[in-house]
Design a protein around this motif. Structure first.
Motif, PDB file in Angstrom:
ATOM      1  N   ILE A 176     -62.464  11.498 -30.981  1.00  0.00           N
ATOM      2  CA  ILE A 176     -62.174  12.611 -31.877  1.00  0.00           C
ATOM      3  C   ILE A 176     -63.382  13.531 -31.972  1.00  0.00           C
ATOM      4  CG2 ILE A 176     -62.920  11.309 -33.928  1.00  0.00           C
ATOM      5  CD1 ILE A 176     -60.564  12.688 -35.428  1.00  0.00           C
ATOM      6  N   SER A 177     -63.130  14.810 -32.199  1.00  0.00           N
ATOM      7  CA  SER A 177     -64.220  15.752 -32.424  1.00  0.00           C
ATOM      8  C   SER A 177     -63.782  16.778 -33.450  1.00  0.00           C
ATOM      9  CB  SER A 177     -64.616  16.464 -31.123  1.00  0.00           C
ATOM     10  OG  SER A 177     -63.596  17.371 -30.750  1.00  0.00           O
ATOM     11  N   SER A 178     -64.767  17.470 -34.035  1.00  0.00           N
ATOM     12  CA  SER A 178     -64.462  18.430 -35.092  1.00  0.00           C
ATOM     13  C   SER A 178     -65.575  19.457 -35.218  1.00  0.00           C
ATOM     14  CB  SER A 178     -64.288  17.704 -36.431  1.00  0.00           C
ATOM     15  OG  SER A 178     -64.027  18.617 -37.480  1.00  0.00           O
ATOM     16  N   SER A 179     -65.231  20.595 -35.810  1.00  0.00           N
ATOM     17  CA  SER A 179     -66.251  21.570 -36.196  1.00  0.00           C
ATOM     18  C   SER A 179     -66.966  21.134 -37.463  1.00  0.00           C
ATOM     19  CB  SER A 179     -65.603  22.939 -36.421  1.00  0.00           C
ATOM     20  OG  SER A 179     -64.592  22.856 -37.413  1.00  0.00           O
TER      21      SER A 179
ATOM     22  N   MET B 283     -60.190  23.055 -35.751  1.00  0.00           N
ATOM     23  CA  MET B 283     -61.091  22.291 -36.600  1.00  0.00           C
ATOM     24  C   MET B 283     -61.281  20.872 -36.083  1.00  0.00           C
ATOM     25  SD  MET B 283     -60.865  21.871 -40.709  1.00  0.00           S
ATOM     26  CE  MET B 283     -62.215  21.144 -41.632  1.00  0.00           C
ATOM     27  N   THR B 284     -60.205  20.284 -35.501  1.00  0.00           N
ATOM     28  CA  THR B 284     -60.295  18.902 -35.017  1.00  0.00           C
ATOM     29  C   THR B 284     -59.327  18.699 -33.864  1.00  0.00           C
ATOM     30  OG1 THR B 284     -60.764  18.128 -37.267  1.00  0.00           O
ATOM     31  CG2 THR B 284     -60.163  16.459 -35.656  1.00  0.00           C
ATOM     32  N   PHE B 285     -59.744  17.923 -32.849  1.00  0.00           N
ATOM     33  CA  PHE B 285     -58.789  17.404 -31.873  1.00  0.00           C
ATOM     34  C   PHE B 285     -59.155  15.970 -31.546  1.00  0.00           C
ATOM     35  CE2 PHE B 285     -61.868  19.906 -29.368  1.00  0.00           C
ATOM     36  CZ  PHE B 285     -62.325  18.984 -28.451  1.00  0.00           C
ATOM     37  N   SER B 286     -58.132  15.172 -31.237  1.00  0.00           N
ATOM     38  CA  SER B 286     -58.344  13.734 -31.080  1.00  0.00           C
ATOM     39  C   SER B 286     -57.294  13.147 -30.163  1.00  0.00           C
ATOM     40  CB  SER B 286     -58.267  13.031 -32.438  1.00  0.00           C
ATOM     41  OG  SER B 286     -56.935  13.097 -32.954  1.00  0.00           O
TER      42      SER B 286
ATOM     43  N   VAL C 163     -71.598  10.981 -33.085  1.00  0.00           N
ATOM     44  CA  VAL C 163     -72.536  12.105 -33.161  1.00  0.00           C
ATOM     45  C   VAL C 163     -72.126  12.868 -34.414  1.00  0.00           C
ATOM     46  CG1 VAL C 163     -73.370  14.221 -32.078  1.00  0.00           C
ATOM     47  CG2 VAL C 163     -72.817  12.224 -30.658  1.00  0.00           C
ATOM     48  N   ASP C 164     -72.900  12.733 -35.480  1.00  0.00           N
ATOM     49  CA  ASP C 164     -72.496  13.302 -36.766  1.00  0.00           C
ATOM     50  C   ASP C 164     -72.738  14.803 -36.865  1.00  0.00           C
ATOM     51  OD1 ASP C 164     -71.437  10.998 -37.780  1.00  0.00           O
ATOM     52  OD2 ASP C 164     -73.232  10.406 -38.882  1.00  0.00           O
ATOM     53  N   TRP C 165     -73.715  15.322 -36.119  1.00  0.00           N
ATOM     54  CA  TRP C 165     -73.935  16.765 -36.097  1.00  0.00           C
ATOM     55  C   TRP C 165     -74.746  17.127 -34.874  1.00  0.00           C
ATOM     56  CZ3 TRP C 165     -71.878  20.779 -38.603  1.00  0.00           C
ATOM     57  CH2 TRP C 165     -72.462  22.045 -38.403  1.00  0.00           C
ATOM     58  N   ALA C 166     -74.260  18.126 -34.158  1.00  0.00           N
ATOM     59  CA  ALA C 166     -74.999  18.678 -33.022  1.00  0.00           C
ATOM     60  C   ALA C 166     -74.691  20.159 -32.944  1.00  0.00           C
ATOM     61  CB  ALA C 166     -74.593  17.983 -31.723  1.00  0.00           C
ATOM     62  N   ASP C 167     -75.715  20.952 -32.706  1.00  0.00           N
ATOM     63  CA  ASP C 167     -75.496  22.389 -32.565  1.00  0.00           C
ATOM     64  C   ASP C 167     -74.765  22.717 -31.269  1.00  0.00           C
ATOM     65  OD1 ASP C 167     -76.683  23.158 -34.994  1.00  0.00           O
ATOM     66  OD2 ASP C 167     -78.683  23.051 -34.094  1.00  0.00           O
ATOM     67  N   GLU C 168     -74.941  21.844 -30.263  1.00  0.00           N
ATOM     68  CA  GLU C 168     -74.293  22.081 -28.977  1.00  0.00           C
ATOM     69  C   GLU C 168     -73.794  20.759 -28.381  1.00  0.00           C
ATOM     70  OE1 GLU C 168     -76.836  24.108 -26.273  1.00  0.00           O
ATOM     71  OE2 GLU C 168     -77.067  25.888 -27.529  1.00  0.00           O
ATOM     72  N   ASP C 169     -72.608  20.795 -27.825  1.00  0.00           N
ATOM     73  CA  ASP C 169     -72.049  19.750 -26.966  1.00  0.00           C
ATOM     74  C   ASP C 169     -72.087  18.339 -27.571  1.00  0.00           C
ATOM     75  OD1 ASP C 169     -70.806  18.743 -24.728  1.00  0.00           O
ATOM     76  OD2 ASP C 169     -72.655  18.538 -23.575  1.00  0.00           O
ATOM     77  N   PRO C 170     -71.482  18.116 -28.740  1.00  0.00           N
ATOM     78  CA  PRO C 170     -71.445  16.760 -29.283  1.00  0.00           C
ATOM     79  C   PRO C 170     -70.637  15.795 -28.419  1.00  0.00           C
ATOM     80  CG  PRO C 170     -70.038  18.211 -30.560  1.00  0.00           C
ATOM     81  CD  PRO C 170     -70.819  19.084 -29.634  1.00  0.00           C
ATOM     82  N   ILE C 171     -69.635  16.298 -27.699  1.00  0.00           N
ATOM     83  CA  ILE C 171     -68.865  15.413 -26.827  1.00  0.00           C
ATOM     84  C   ILE C 171     -69.722  14.947 -25.657  1.00  0.00           C
ATOM     85  CG2 ILE C 171     -66.876  15.300 -25.275  1.00  0.00           C
ATOM     86  CD1 ILE C 171     -65.458  17.212 -27.246  1.00  0.00           C
ATOM     87  N   GLY C 172     -70.535  15.831 -25.108  1.00  0.00           N
ATOM     88  CA  GLY C 172     -71.469  15.425 -24.068  1.00  0.00           C
ATOM     89  C   GLY C 172     -72.474  14.409 -24.580  1.00  0.00           C
ATOM     90  N   GLN C 173     -72.952  14.610 -25.804  1.00  0.00           N
ATOM     91  CA  GLN C 173     -73.888  13.660 -26.403  1.00  0.00           C
ATOM     92  C   GLN C 173     -73.209  12.312 -26.655  1.00  0.00           C
ATOM     93  OE1 GLN C 173     -76.478  15.035 -29.557  1.00  0.00           O
ATOM     94  NE2 GLN C 173     -76.219  17.170 -28.931  1.00  0.00           N
ATOM     95  N   LEU C 174     -71.949  12.348 -27.072  1.00  0.00           N
ATOM     96  CA  LEU C 174     -71.207  11.105 -27.273  1.00  0.00           C
ATOM     97  C   LEU C 174     -71.036  10.363 -25.958  1.00  0.00           C
ATOM     98  CD1 LEU C 174     -69.553   9.413 -29.356  1.00  0.00           C
ATOM     99  CD2 LEU C 174     -67.546  10.725 -28.613  1.00  0.00           C
ATOM    100  N   ASP C 175     -70.737  11.085 -24.897  1.00  0.00           N
ATOM    101  CA  ASP C 175     -70.605  10.465 -23.584  1.00  0.00           C
ATOM    102  C   ASP C 175     -71.931   9.831 -23.158  1.00  0.00           C
ATOM    103  OD1 ASP C 175     -69.917   9.776 -20.962  1.00  0.00           O
ATOM    104  OD2 ASP C 175     -68.690  11.552 -20.711  1.00  0.00           O
TER     105      ASP C 175
ATOM    106  N   PRO D 107     -66.844  26.561 -32.708  1.00  0.00           N
ATOM    107  CA  PRO D 107     -67.735  25.544 -32.140  1.00  0.00           C
ATOM    108  C   PRO D 107     -67.428  24.141 -32.649  1.00  0.00           C
ATOM    109  CG  PRO D 107     -68.872  26.792 -33.846  1.00  0.00           C
ATOM    110  CD  PRO D 107     -67.558  27.481 -33.629  1.00  0.00           C
ATOM    111  N   VAL D 108     -67.662  23.166 -31.788  1.00  0.00           N
ATOM    112  CA  VAL D 108     -67.515  21.748 -32.132  1.00  0.00           C
ATOM    113  C   VAL D 108     -68.883  21.209 -32.517  1.00  0.00           C
ATOM    114  CG1 VAL D 108     -66.878  19.480 -31.249  1.00  0.00           C
ATOM    115  CG2 VAL D 108     -65.549  21.490 -30.580  1.00  0.00           C
ATOM    116  N   HIS D 109     -68.947  20.407 -33.601  1.00  0.00           N
ATOM    117  CA  HIS D 109     -70.241  19.933 -34.080  1.00  0.00           C
ATOM    118  C   HIS D 109     -70.363  18.407 -34.195  1.00  0.00           C
ATOM    119  CE1 HIS D 109     -71.992  23.819 -34.779  1.00  0.00           C
ATOM    120  NE2 HIS D 109     -70.996  24.196 -35.565  1.00  0.00           N
ATOM    121  N   SER D 110     -69.253  17.680 -34.233  1.00  0.00           N
ATOM    122  CA  SER D 110     -69.357  16.226 -34.348  1.00  0.00           C
ATOM    123  C   SER D 110     -68.297  15.570 -33.483  1.00  0.00           C
ATOM    124  CB  SER D 110     -69.215  15.767 -35.805  1.00  0.00           C
ATOM    125  OG  SER D 110     -67.915  16.032 -36.315  1.00  0.00           O
ATOM    126  N   ALA D 111     -68.529  14.310 -33.136  1.00  0.00           N
ATOM    127  CA  ALA D 111     -67.597  13.573 -32.284  1.00  0.00           C
ATOM    128  C   ALA D 111     -67.784  12.084 -32.519  1.00  0.00           C
ATOM    129  CB  ALA D 111     -67.825  13.917 -30.811  1.00  0.00           C
TER     130      ALA D 111
END
Length: 225
Positions: free
Chosen positions: A19-22, A1-4, A181-193, A160-164
């Motif tokens: 941090i990121s989470s589903s 659900m979450t890793f940080s 990134v509060d919600w993304a269907d794909e790759d929120p960590i990439g979007q955060l980067d 799946p991961v949805h926020s970061a």
């Protein structure tokens, strides 16, 4: 659900969290940082109050992270559902995972960092985060993001991961980096980067604007000459 991961840069004294989470909007509930004091990640079935409470204890009582963490958990109850990591301004660390932590969970302290997660693809995810942080070059924000990418390569969450989110404090009292990134269907960590790559060249400019408006750079927008 979450890793940080919470971390500190020994050269600059910066403190931060990635941090990121589903779940939606993990950055609104889980990362807590305070200049010179510490960084706290509150996750699993999170109680956001734990973040500021632990930081208050670190600042006012000047106790070690393990003692601050224990006091805050004891005062609030339901600790069996919590997963919390702490690093203080000296780089000392503590972590806790309750017996009701979701799915596969793990927490590992490294050099100037602590990583933790629940509902993971495997315990190796957290180990990979610590190794990546310890070995990555560059600014604290980049080292934290390197740990997040390493987590995904090691399997990430079971789902799946949805926020970061990424938050860093430096010498001033407000965060010098606060990206979400509060919600993304794909790759929120990439979007955060990608957000970090866009923000990094402007970060110093925003500090100058705050501390010395006469030297503030212009971006050529109306009213901003």
């Amino acid at each position: 659900m979450t890793f940080s991961i919470v971390g500190r840069c020994p050269e600059t004294g910066q403190l931060g969290i990635a941090i990121s989470s589903s779940s939606i909007a993990v950055g609104a509930r889980c990362p807590w940082v305070r200049t010179g004091v510490g960084a706290v990640a509150t996750q699993n079935v999170t109680l956001p109050a734990l973040g500021p409470q632990i930081l208050d204890l670190l600042e006012s009582q000047q106790i070690e992270p393990a003692a601050a963490l224990d006091r805050a958990l004891s005062a609030n109850g339901w600790s069996q559902y919590r997963q919390v990591t702490v690093i203080d301004g000296q780089g000392r660390t503590a972590f806790f995972s309750g017996k009701e932590a979701l799915g596969v969970h793990n927490a590992v302290a490294g050099k100037q960092c602590v990583a933790a997660g629940n509902l993971l693809a495997g315990v190796q995810v957290i180990e990979a985060m610590v190794q990546a942080f310890e070995n990555a070059p560059g600014m604290l924000a980049e080292r934290l993001l390197a740990a997040m990418h390493a987590a995904m390569r090691a399997g990430g969450e079971a789902g799946p991961v949805h926020s970061a989110a990424l938050k860093v404090v430096g010498d001033v009292t407000w965060p010098i980096v606060d990206l979400r990134v509060d919600w993304a269907d794909e790759d929120p960590i990439g979007q955060l980067d990608a957000l970090w790559q866009a923000y990094r060249p402007q970060m110093q400019d925003y500090l100058v604007r705050a501390l010395d408006p006469t030297a503030a750079p212009s971006y050529g927008v109306p009213g901003n000459e």
